[in-house]
Write an enzyme that holds these catalytic residues in place. Structure first.
Site, PDB file in Angstrom:
ATOM      1  N   SER A 142      -8.169  -1.245  -3.885  1.00  0.00           N
ATOM      2  CA  SER A 142      -8.670   0.125  -3.734  1.00  0.00           C
ATOM      3  C   SER A 142      -9.673   0.473  -4.826  1.00  0.00           C
ATOM      4  O   SER A 142     -10.718   1.068  -4.562  1.00  0.00           O
ATOM      5  CB  SER A 142      -7.508   1.124  -3.750  1.00  0.00           C
ATOM      6  OG  SER A 142      -6.739   1.006  -2.573  1.00  0.00           O
ATOM      7  N   TYR A 161      -4.271  -0.633   7.421  1.00  0.00           N
ATOM      8  CA  TYR A 161      -5.295  -1.477   8.040  1.00  0.00           C
ATOM      9  C   TYR A 161      -5.314  -1.268   9.546  1.00  0.00           C
ATOM     10  O   TYR A 161      -4.343  -0.823  10.140  1.00  0.00           O
ATOM     11  CB  TYR A 161      -5.025  -2.957   7.752  1.00  0.00           C
ATOM     12  CG  TYR A 161      -5.137  -3.335   6.302  1.00  0.00           C
ATOM     13  CD1 TYR A 161      -6.376  -3.526   5.704  1.00  0.00           C
ATOM     14  CD2 TYR A 161      -4.002  -3.510   5.517  1.00  0.00           C
ATOM     15  CE1 TYR A 161      -6.486  -3.882   4.369  1.00  0.00           C
ATOM     16  CE2 TYR A 161      -4.093  -3.864   4.175  1.00  0.00           C
ATOM     17  CZ  TYR A 161      -5.346  -4.049   3.618  1.00  0.00           C
ATOM     18  OH  TYR A 161      -5.440  -4.390   2.299  1.00  0.00           O
ATOM     19  N   ASP A 171      -3.445  -0.837  -7.706  1.00  0.00           N
ATOM     20  CA  ASP A 171      -4.118  -1.358  -6.514  1.00  0.00           C
ATOM     21  C   ASP A 171      -5.567  -1.748  -6.800  1.00  0.00           C
ATOM     22  O   ASP A 171      -6.484  -0.927  -6.735  1.00  0.00           O
ATOM     23  CB  ASP A 171      -4.045  -0.309  -5.403  1.00  0.00           C
ATOM     24  CG  ASP A 171      -4.482  -0.856  -4.053  1.00  0.00           C
ATOM     25  OD1 ASP A 171      -5.057  -1.956  -4.014  1.00  0.00           O
ATOM     26  OD2 ASP A 171      -4.240  -0.177  -3.040  1.00  0.00           O
ATOM     27  N   ARG A 181       0.860  -1.197   0.000  1.00  0.00           N
ATOM     28  CA  ARG A 181       0.000   0.000   0.000  1.00  0.00           C
ATOM     29  C   ARG A 181       0.892   1.242   0.000  1.00  0.00           C
ATOM     30  O   ARG A 181       1.025   1.954   0.987  1.00  0.00           O
ATOM     31  CB  ARG A 181      -0.925   0.007   1.211  1.00  0.00           C
ATOM     32  CG  ARG A 181      -1.720  -1.254   1.435  1.00  0.00           C
ATOM     33  CD  ARG A 181      -2.537  -1.738   0.258  1.00  0.00           C
ATOM     34  NE  ARG A 181      -3.680  -0.899  -0.051  1.00  0.00           N
ATOM     35  CZ  ARG A 181      -4.898  -1.080   0.489  1.00  0.00           C
ATOM     36  NH1 ARG A 181      -5.101  -2.026   1.353  1.00  0.00           N
ATOM     37  NH2 ARG A 181      -5.895  -0.296   0.127  1.00  0.00           N
ATOM     38  N   GLN A 189      -0.188   2.685  -6.206  1.00  0.00           N
ATOM     39  CA  GLN A 189      -1.599   3.080  -6.206  1.00  0.00           C
ATOM     40  C   GLN A 189      -2.310   2.798  -7.519  1.00  0.00           C
ATOM     41  O   GLN A 189      -3.458   2.353  -7.534  1.00  0.00           O
ATOM     42  CB  GLN A 189      -1.729   4.568  -5.863  1.00  0.00           C
ATOM     43  CG  GLN A 189      -1.709   4.845  -4.379  1.00  0.00           C
ATOM     44  CD  GLN A 189      -1.915   6.320  -4.068  1.00  0.00           C
ATOM     45  OE1 GLN A 189      -1.700   7.179  -4.919  1.00  0.00           O
ATOM     46  NE2 GLN A 189      -2.315   6.629  -2.857  1.00  0.00           N
TER      47      GLN A 189
END
Length: 300
Positions: free
Chosen positions: A56, A150, A53, A45, A50
């Site tokens: 996400s 998380y 991902d 992460r 990004q």
């Protein structure tokens, strides 16, 4: 699944959402076939990752769709309406878990005009929730900051304290959307059946953690249930309701990952590259991902 794993061949690579922290038999079978398994959900992460991902991109759509589903099922309007026939009071929406899905759910509920609140055990999310115009629910003495974006797993004492304080907020809500997940673990129970029993008839709970047991004790995966007039949605395929954009974003994630891994016209897994090392689960007949190895050993 295990049946599909038998079709892999040596030197082949499988790329996708493979659930290696859960699907140990299939993971072992792919390793035995001397194929490479690339698990998209194990991407680090980080800012650099990004654009790749998948968790996400799909969570964004799940958060949006959870609110749309709740709005469809709730026998009340979401926004306040001032009419000649009287005033329609806005719906109260509580979103539990302020990760990607939760923040998108908050933003969507706000757009629809609901009075929206967000709760997360990670106090650092308060600013993000408030930036969307929602109220951050603060439960004194409850916190579980984790790593990698998380939450950490809570102690039994923390869970009991959280349940006690959260019960009142849940009871006052017309819609509760739960989004809390811990990788490789069963979803934490945050909304008990007793809490659901305190909600007004007609209220709706949408549980985005249904696939791993659910955040709501009364959730049934892939089913919609009724507890005392409260509707509980355990749909694990909510994203498929916006299939066009789910596929578009997933494809973009895959392309970006493959571009990153391609060197001199060949897909290369450099062990020094955080992204390549993060997604590679099996290679040369072995499970090479440390987190997956630990999960498999723990389940043995």
């Amino acid at each position: 699944g295990g049946d599909d794993a038998g079709h892999y061949r040596a030197g082949q690579s499988g790329v996708g959402l493979a659930e290696p922290l859960w699907s140990h038999v299939a993971t072992r079978a792919i390793a035995d076939r001397r194929a490479k398994l690339v698990a998209m959900e194990l991407l680090p992460r980080t800012t650099k990752a990004q654009s790749m991902d998948v968790l996400s991109s799909q969570a964004n759509l799940a958060g949006y769709q959870a609110v749309m589903q709740a709005a469809d099922l709730l026998p009340r309007a979401f926004p306040m309406m001032m009419t000649a026939a009287g005033t329609v009071q806005p719906a109260k929406v509580l979103v539990i878990g302020a990760g990607v899905a939760g923040l998108q759910a908050i933003a969507t509920a706000k757009r629809l005009g609901a009075v929206t609140s967000g709760y997360d055990v990670r106090a650092a999310t308060k600013e993000q929730v408030q930036s969307l115009g929602a109220k951050f629910v603060e439960l004194e003495g409850v916190s579980a900051e984790g790593t990698g974006g998380y939450a950490a797993e809570q102690s039994d004492e923390q869970k009991a304290k959280q349940a006690e304080l959260l019960a009142k907020v849940v009871a006052e809500s017309d819609v509760v959307i739960t989004t809390a997940a811990i990788p490789g673990r069963t979803s934490p129970i945050l909304v008990t059946t007793a809490m659901v029993g305190q909600m007004r008839p007609g209220s709706v709970v949408v549980d985005l953690a249904a696939e791993r047991g659910g955040n709501c004790e009364a959730t049934v995966a892939d089913d919609t249930t009724d507890i005392g007039g409260v509707t509980i949605v355990g749909d694990t395929h909510l994203v498929s309701r916006v299939a066009f954009h789910a596929s578009q974003l997933y494809a973009n994630n895959l392309v970006n990952l493959l571009k990153h891994l391609t060197k001199d016209d060949a897909v290369t897994f450099d062990p020094e590259d955080e992204i390549a090392a993060g997604v590679l689960v099996t290679s040369d007949g072995e499970v090479v991902h440390e987190q997956v190895k630990q999960a498999m050993e723990g389940a043995a």
